[in-house]
Design a protein around this motif. Sequence first.
Motif, PDB file in Angstrom:
ATOM      1  N   LEU A 167       0.890  -1.057   0.170  1.00  0.00           N
ATOM      2  CA  LEU A 167      -0.030  -0.026   0.045  1.00  0.00           C
ATOM      3  C   LEU A 167       0.932   1.224   0.046  1.00  0.00           C
ATOM      4  O   LEU A 167       1.811   1.354   0.666  1.00  0.00           O
ATOM      5  N   SER A 168       0.368   2.257  -0.680  1.00  0.00           N
ATOM      6  CA  SER A 168       1.116   3.509  -0.807  1.00  0.00           C
ATOM      7  C   SER A 168       0.456   4.495   0.049  1.00  0.00           C
ATOM      8  O   SER A 168       1.530   5.341   0.317  1.00  0.00           O
ATOM      9  N   SER A 169      -0.397   4.112   0.670  1.00  0.00           N
ATOM     10  CA  SER A 169      -0.763   5.315   1.692  1.00  0.00           C
ATOM     11  C   SER A 169      -1.902   4.625   2.778  1.00  0.00           C
ATOM     12  O   SER A 169      -2.170   3.810   2.464  1.00  0.00           O
ATOM     13  N   VAL A 170      -2.047   5.573   3.725  1.00  0.00           N
ATOM     14  CA  VAL A 170      -3.055   5.059   4.591  1.00  0.00           C
ATOM     15  C   VAL A 170      -4.496   4.996   3.902  1.00  0.00           C
ATOM     16  O   VAL A 170      -5.346   4.187   4.530  1.00  0.00           O
ATOM     17  N   THR A 171      -4.729   5.860   2.980  1.00  0.00           N
ATOM     18  CA  THR A 171      -6.166   5.816   2.338  1.00  0.00           C
ATOM     19  C   THR A 171      -6.446   4.442   1.695  1.00  0.00           C
ATOM     20  O   THR A 171      -7.431   4.011   1.985  1.00  0.00           O
ATOM     21  N   GLU A 172      -5.287   3.828   1.066  1.00  0.00           N
ATOM     22  CA  GLU A 172      -5.513   2.698   0.582  1.00  0.00           C
ATOM     23  C   GLU A 172      -5.680   1.700   1.462  1.00  0.00           C
ATOM     24  O   GLU A 172      -6.489   0.539   1.374  1.00  0.00           O
ATOM     25  N   LEU A 173      -5.180   1.605   2.916  1.00  0.00           N
ATOM     26  CA  LEU A 173      -5.331   0.851   3.744  1.00  0.00           C
ATOM     27  C   LEU A 173      -6.859   1.017   4.376  1.00  0.00           C
ATOM     28  O   LEU A 173      -7.332  -0.260   4.617  1.00  0.00           O
ATOM     29  N   HIS A 174      -7.476   1.969   4.310  1.00  0.00           N
ATOM     30  CA  HIS A 174      -8.939   2.315   4.731  1.00  0.00           C
ATOM     31  C   HIS A 174      -9.554   1.403   3.744  1.00  0.00           C
ATOM     32  O   HIS A 174     -11.030   0.990   4.079  1.00  0.00           O
ATOM     33  N   SER A 175      -9.203   1.091   2.748  1.00  0.00           N
ATOM     34  CA  SER A 175     -10.221   0.358   1.674  1.00  0.00           C
ATOM     35  C   SER A 175     -10.209  -1.102   2.197  1.00  0.00           C
ATOM     36  O   SER A 175     -10.997  -1.897   1.672  1.00  0.00           O
ATOM     37  N   TYR A 176      -9.369  -1.475   2.988  1.00  0.00           N
ATOM     38  CA  TYR A 176      -9.126  -2.924   3.174  1.00  0.00           C
ATOM     39  C   TYR A 176      -9.623  -3.119   4.874  1.00  0.00           C
ATOM     40  O   TYR A 176     -10.191  -4.309   5.171  1.00  0.00           O
ATOM     41  N   ILE A 177      -9.283  -2.285   5.625  1.00  0.00           N
ATOM     42  CA  ILE A 177      -9.588  -2.243   7.070  1.00  0.00           C
ATOM     43  C   ILE A 177     -10.523  -1.059   7.312  1.00  0.00           C
ATOM     44  O   ILE A 177     -10.115   0.294   6.945  1.00  0.00           O
ATOM     45  N   ASP A 178     -11.616  -1.185   8.092  1.00  0.00           N
ATOM     46  CA  ASP A 178     -12.364   0.055   8.464  1.00  0.00           C
ATOM     47  C   ASP A 178     -11.769   0.824   9.418  1.00  0.00           C
ATOM     48  O   ASP A 178     -10.907   0.372  10.258  1.00  0.00           O
ATOM     49  N   ARG A 179     -11.806   2.197   9.490  1.00  0.00           N
ATOM     50  CA  ARG A 179     -10.782   2.959  10.114  1.00  0.00           C
ATOM     51  C   ARG A 179     -11.365   2.811  11.572  1.00  0.00           C
ATOM     52  O   ARG A 179     -10.633   3.191  12.639  1.00  0.00           O
ATOM     53  N   THR A 180     -12.593   2.252  11.976  1.00  0.00           N
ATOM     54  CA  THR A 180     -12.730   2.283  13.641  1.00  0.00           C
ATOM     55  C   THR A 180     -12.007   0.849  14.080  1.00  0.00           C
ATOM     56  O   THR A 180     -11.977   0.873  15.275  1.00  0.00           O
ATOM     57  N   GLN A 181     -11.218   0.184  13.144  1.00  0.00           N
ATOM     58  CA  GLN A 181     -10.525  -0.877  13.619  1.00  0.00           C
ATOM     59  C   GLN A 181      -9.154  -0.858  13.560  1.00  0.00           C
ATOM     60  O   GLN A 181      -8.339  -1.466  13.783  1.00  0.00           O
ATOM     61  N   LEU A 182      -9.010   0.783  13.204  1.00  0.00           N
ATOM     62  CA  LEU A 182      -7.333   0.962  12.884  1.00  0.00           C
ATOM     63  C   LEU A 182      -7.119   2.045  14.159  1.00  0.00           C
ATOM     64  O   LEU A 182      -7.797   2.847  14.617  1.00  0.00           O
ATOM     65  N   THR A 183      -5.931   2.130  14.385  1.00  0.00           N
ATOM     66  CA  THR A 183      -5.673   3.110  15.480  1.00  0.00           C
ATOM     67  C   THR A 183      -5.171   4.269  14.897  1.00  0.00           C
ATOM     68  O   THR A 183      -5.169   4.421  13.595  1.00  0.00           O
ATOM     69  N   GLN A 184      -5.088   5.313  15.696  1.00  0.00           N
ATOM     70  CA  GLN A 184      -5.043   6.693  15.177  1.00  0.00           C
ATOM     71  C   GLN A 184      -3.661   6.947  14.381  1.00  0.00           C
ATOM     72  O   GLN A 184      -3.659   7.842  13.469  1.00  0.00           O
ATOM     73  N   GLU A 185      -2.514   6.066  14.612  1.00  0.00           N
ATOM     74  CA  GLU A 185      -1.271   6.260  13.756  1.00  0.00           C
ATOM     75  C   GLU A 185      -1.630   5.797  12.360  1.00  0.00           C
ATOM     76  O   GLU A 185      -0.889   6.231  11.441  1.00  0.00           O
ATOM     77  N   LEU A 186      -2.598   5.139  12.230  1.00  0.00           N
ATOM     78  CA  LEU A 186      -2.837   4.489  10.819  1.00  0.00           C
ATOM     79  C   LEU A 186      -4.342   4.989  10.396  1.00  0.00           C
ATOM     80  O   LEU A 186      -4.714   4.510   9.512  1.00  0.00           O
ATOM     81  N   GLY A 187      -4.556   6.525  10.798  1.00  0.00           N
ATOM     82  CA  GLY A 187      -5.583   7.219  10.374  1.00  0.00           C
ATOM     83  C   GLY A 187      -6.902   6.562  10.839  1.00  0.00           C
ATOM     84  O   GLY A 187      -8.173   6.988  10.336  1.00  0.00           O
ATOM     85  N   GLY A 188      -7.038   5.849  11.925  1.00  0.00           N
ATOM     86  CA  GLY A 188      -8.278   5.167  12.412  1.00  0.00           C
ATOM     87  C   GLY A 188      -8.833   5.999  13.610  1.00  0.00           C
ATOM     88  O   GLY A 188      -8.101   6.911  14.028  1.00  0.00           O
ATOM     89  N   THR A 189      -9.845   5.340  14.299  1.00  0.00           N
ATOM     90  CA  THR A 189     -10.536   6.276  15.461  1.00  0.00           C
ATOM     91  C   THR A 189     -10.207   5.116  16.623  1.00  0.00           C
ATOM     92  O   THR A 189     -10.764   5.802  17.600  1.00  0.00           O
ATOM     93  N   LEU A 190      -9.668   3.960  16.604  1.00  0.00           N
ATOM     94  CA  LEU A 190      -9.499   3.080  17.471  1.00  0.00           C
ATOM     95  C   LEU A 190      -8.245   3.657  18.591  1.00  0.00           C
ATOM     96  O   LEU A 190      -7.290   3.828  18.123  1.00  0.00           O
ATOM     97  N   GLU A 191      -9.095   3.714  19.986  1.00  0.00           N
ATOM     98  CA  GLU A 191      -7.936   4.357  20.946  1.00  0.00           C
ATOM     99  C   GLU A 191      -7.219   3.206  21.345  1.00  0.00           C
ATOM    100  O   GLU A 191      -7.798   1.956  21.760  1.00  0.00           O
ATOM    101  N   TYR A 192      -5.924   3.432  21.632  1.00  0.00           N
ATOM    102  CA  TYR A 192      -4.995   2.062  22.047  1.00  0.00           C
ATOM    103  C   TYR A 192      -3.757   2.773  22.811  1.00  0.00           C
ATOM    104  O   TYR A 192      -3.133   3.795  22.454  1.00  0.00           O
ATOM    105  N   CYS A 193      -3.886   2.197  24.025  1.00  0.00           N
ATOM    106  CA  CYS A 193      -2.689   2.536  25.057  1.00  0.00           C
ATOM    107  C   CYS A 193      -1.841   1.325  25.296  1.00  0.00           C
ATOM    108  O   CYS A 193      -2.375   0.180  25.805  1.00  0.00           O
ATOM    109  N   HIS A 194      -0.624   1.351  24.710  1.00  0.00           N
ATOM    110  CA  HIS A 194       0.069  -0.006  25.069  1.00  0.00           C
ATOM    111  C   HIS A 194       0.379  -0.497  26.236  1.00  0.00           C
ATOM    112  O   HIS A 194       0.297  -1.516  26.690  1.00  0.00           O
ATOM    113  N   ASP A 195       0.912   0.663  27.237  1.00  0.00           N
ATOM    114  CA  ASP A 195       0.916   0.361  28.781  1.00  0.00           C
ATOM    115  C   ASP A 195      -0.223  -0.227  29.388  1.00  0.00           C
ATOM    116  O   ASP A 195      -0.151  -1.283  30.027  1.00  0.00           O
ATOM    117  N   GLU A 196      -1.369   0.409  29.034  1.00  0.00           N
ATOM    118  CA  GLU A 196      -2.469   0.092  29.647  1.00  0.00           C
ATOM    119  C   GLU A 196      -3.184  -1.556  29.100  1.00  0.00           C
ATOM    120  O   GLU A 196      -3.420  -2.103  30.105  1.00  0.00           O
TER     121      GLU A 196
END
Length: 992
Positions: A167-196
């Motif tokens: 994939l060349s961009s995050v936009t192309e990634l969104h065509s495969y994975i819904d944004r709600t299932q992606l973390t913010q680093e990948l342009g998604g809305t899923l909140e993730y805290c590694h330490d927690e």
Amino acid sequence: MEDPEHQMEVSDITQLVPCKEVAVKIDEIMQQETSPLCAVDIEEVIKKQFAYLSGGRGEDGCPIITFPEYPSFGEIQEKEIHDVLTYLTSIPSLQAAGVGFILIIDRRQDKWTSVKGTLLRIAGSFPGNLQLILVLRPTGLFQRALSDLIFRFNKDEFKMKVPIIMLSSVTELHSYIDRTQLTQELGGTLEYCHDEWLSHRTAIEGFALMVKKTAQMLQSFGTELAETELPNDVQATTSLLEVHTEKKEKMKEDLRRALNQGHGLFESINEPIRKDPGYTLNQDELENLATVERLLGQLNETETAFDEFWDKHQSKLEQCLQLRHFEQNFREIKVPLDLATERLAAFTDPGNCTTQVEHILRDLSSHEEKTCEVLDQAKDLASEGDQLIQNNHYAVDSILPKCNELRRVTEDLASEMQLRKAFLHRCLELHQMLEKAAQWCDEGIYLLASQPVDKCQSQDGAQSALQEIERFLEAAADNKLHDLDTITSDYETILNQEFSEHVRKVLQKQEGMQEMFEKRRVSLKKLAAKQTRPVQPVAPRPEAFSKSPHSSPGLRRGSENTFSPNKDALRRLNYRKGECNESRTESMSEEEENLSVLRRHVMNELLETERAYVEELLCVLEGYAAEMDNPVMMHLIPAALQNKKEILFGNMTEIYQFHNRIFLRELENYIHYPELVGRCFLERMKDLQIYEKYCHNKPRSESLWRQCSDCVFFQECQKKLEHKLGLDSYLLKPVQRITKYQLLLKELLKYSKNCDGSEDLQEALTAILGILKAVNDSMHLIAITGYDGNLNDLGKLLMQGSFNVWTVHKKGHSKVKDLARFKPMQRHLFLHQKALLFCKKREENGEGYEKAPSYSFKHYLNMSAVGITENAKGDYKKFEIWCNAREEVYIVQAPTPEIKTAWVNEIRKVLTGQLNAYREASQQKSSEQVFQSDGASTPISSSSPFKSYQKYNKKSDEKKSEPASPDSCFGSATSPKYPEKVRGECYTSSMD
């Protein structure tokens, strides 16, 4: 053995506590079958965050693993990559993991070589199924073109069976994975805290392990409880219940701790929703929440099941403890019940006299009081057993027989107690009858013996004696026994062989007594009848009056009656004299027979008490002295008693051997000759002096006994011997025995006045009294303290006693008294053959033999240098002891005149003996040799009382006066035979 109904199968535990099911579910949660790893094991590697499980899902619910930008990915070791990927693929459920994983590899800021290296390392380390690999290739123009070209021609090098999409961009990634299932680093809305996320994973896994461990512990504990055999005693059962209760509380504490941890974890996972009600948990969080809920539910079920099991187990343990208490109380009460039964069975002795039966009855009453307490305890215990049965106790088959036995034993014991009391009362009744009869016989013997033969020769004396006997016989109805058959019939239940023999002897004695009375009555009736018979007058023949017409009729009758008595009258007179002599002889024979009976009584008492004495000594030596050497009893002997047998028992063994082997056998030889038994005592008088040694040791023995009288050793010995009295009473037996001999000898002497052996009896009595006096004197002698010399060197102790003493000293020729003592000194004097000791009596302390006084030595006088004045002026109880020509005078006041006389006589014997010895020595040598010898030793003092005595005798001879008797030298101060100067003075045997 374990009660069968109390056995608990292991299956009960697995049913109540489903620990295996819990463990399986936990293993499923943690995927332990495929991965033994936990977050805590690789925590440091996970923290690097080169790969993570964000919680996002693909279209088919495939878990997404994200590989974020990580410039140092190439430096990570293969094992670390493998461990992280293995752990991450083990987190989703088996169903989700079975669909496959989607990998998102972000290398936008990297080079193609990094992408290639990452794909190759992932291909070699990924342990799970792959669904799709999405790669965000480098954004640089050159690196993008290079990656397209190289990937197209070298695609097969990655050896992956799943599609790899560049994939060349995050936009192309969104065509495969819904944004709600992606973390913010990948342009998604899923909140993730590694330490927690790591914290939650660590907590969940720790909680799961705790639940598993708790379940295993409960299962192990349940198995332990089920397989534990219940103890057979109270202490062990109590300890077991305490241990199990303690373990149960620990289990409960672990359960509460696990529940608290689970609830805290549940709240932590739900915290975002609590803070923001609009927040939506991702799939992984939902699964974590569901996992925690399942674990909490399982813990609650486990706790409930365990509580139910514990209640059942605790109930049985408590019932077991009640049973063991009941059994222990049963055993404890059985011991006094058996002892009471055994002790009661011992009350079969009918006794040998009224006093003994009364004593046995008192013992039985005391035993009954103690037994009643035991019976009440037994009844209470039976009621307690009934209560356990009513409460559905599991051991009814064990409790019920014991309750029945307790009731049976108490009833039998109470019934037997009444029978024994009735038995003893019957024995008492018969003994009272026997003693009345025996006492009547003894009184009859004394009555016959007390009637003087000479007084019975007169009419009044015979009549009085006969009336006395008649009155005595009239009272016989209340005291005499019936025939043997009647007594046997009335008292058949209590008569044994010994008792029957005793009854027979009393009957024989009664018959003998009646026969003696009958003989005496016949004799007295003859005497009374003969002396009351009128004298027949003798009439003169008619021719006698005509032979002398010058005589008056009265004179003729008188002359004829005097000189020509009637022959028939003479015959009658001679007959009466012979009859009186015969009656006197018969009375004397009866009196001797009575005295013989009395002597036999005393002799029987001597032999019976001697046999009992020997048996008592043997019992003490075997039951106490021998036990002190018994290894089994050593632990009961206190330290103060160790190796003290010789002190405690003295020479009791020597005393026993003498009496058992010699004295008792010799006494038995005189059973038919009691009047001669004095010879036996005289022959063994030297042996009887062994009692002096025993009496000397008695104070030490008494002191040791008082120290150790309460020790368990003596109690055990007394219990084995079944003695009612303690050892101290038996240690006193030898002292009592030597005292008893003189009483028995006095009785024998009283009834043997005119017998052949009376002189031996008197001599034996005197010797026994001498031994008692020597014992008494020596007991005082050993109490003397402060004397530096050897008391044995002073010769035999002759007398000892307490006196008031005044001292008078003359100084030179002035004869001035030193300070007069108006108040006398209290002194205890000890008269030896060679010296007279003055001691001060100290205060008596202690009890028993310890109360013997002690004496402090003050002064002594050599008997070779003393004289006495028998009577001191002013008091008939005083006498003087002086020495050195009366320069030292001791005025001694005795308590009584008799004591004074005894002491003066004894001192006189000593001084006379010394004088006689001196005279014998003087006769063997000439007077020159005597004076030469005296010049080499001790010259005669001019003031010697002996010299004065010689001068006095010489003057008396010159005056031809009557010579003084040997005793006159001890004459009183008021004797007129002596000059005033030497009046009342004695001599000394010393040559001052």
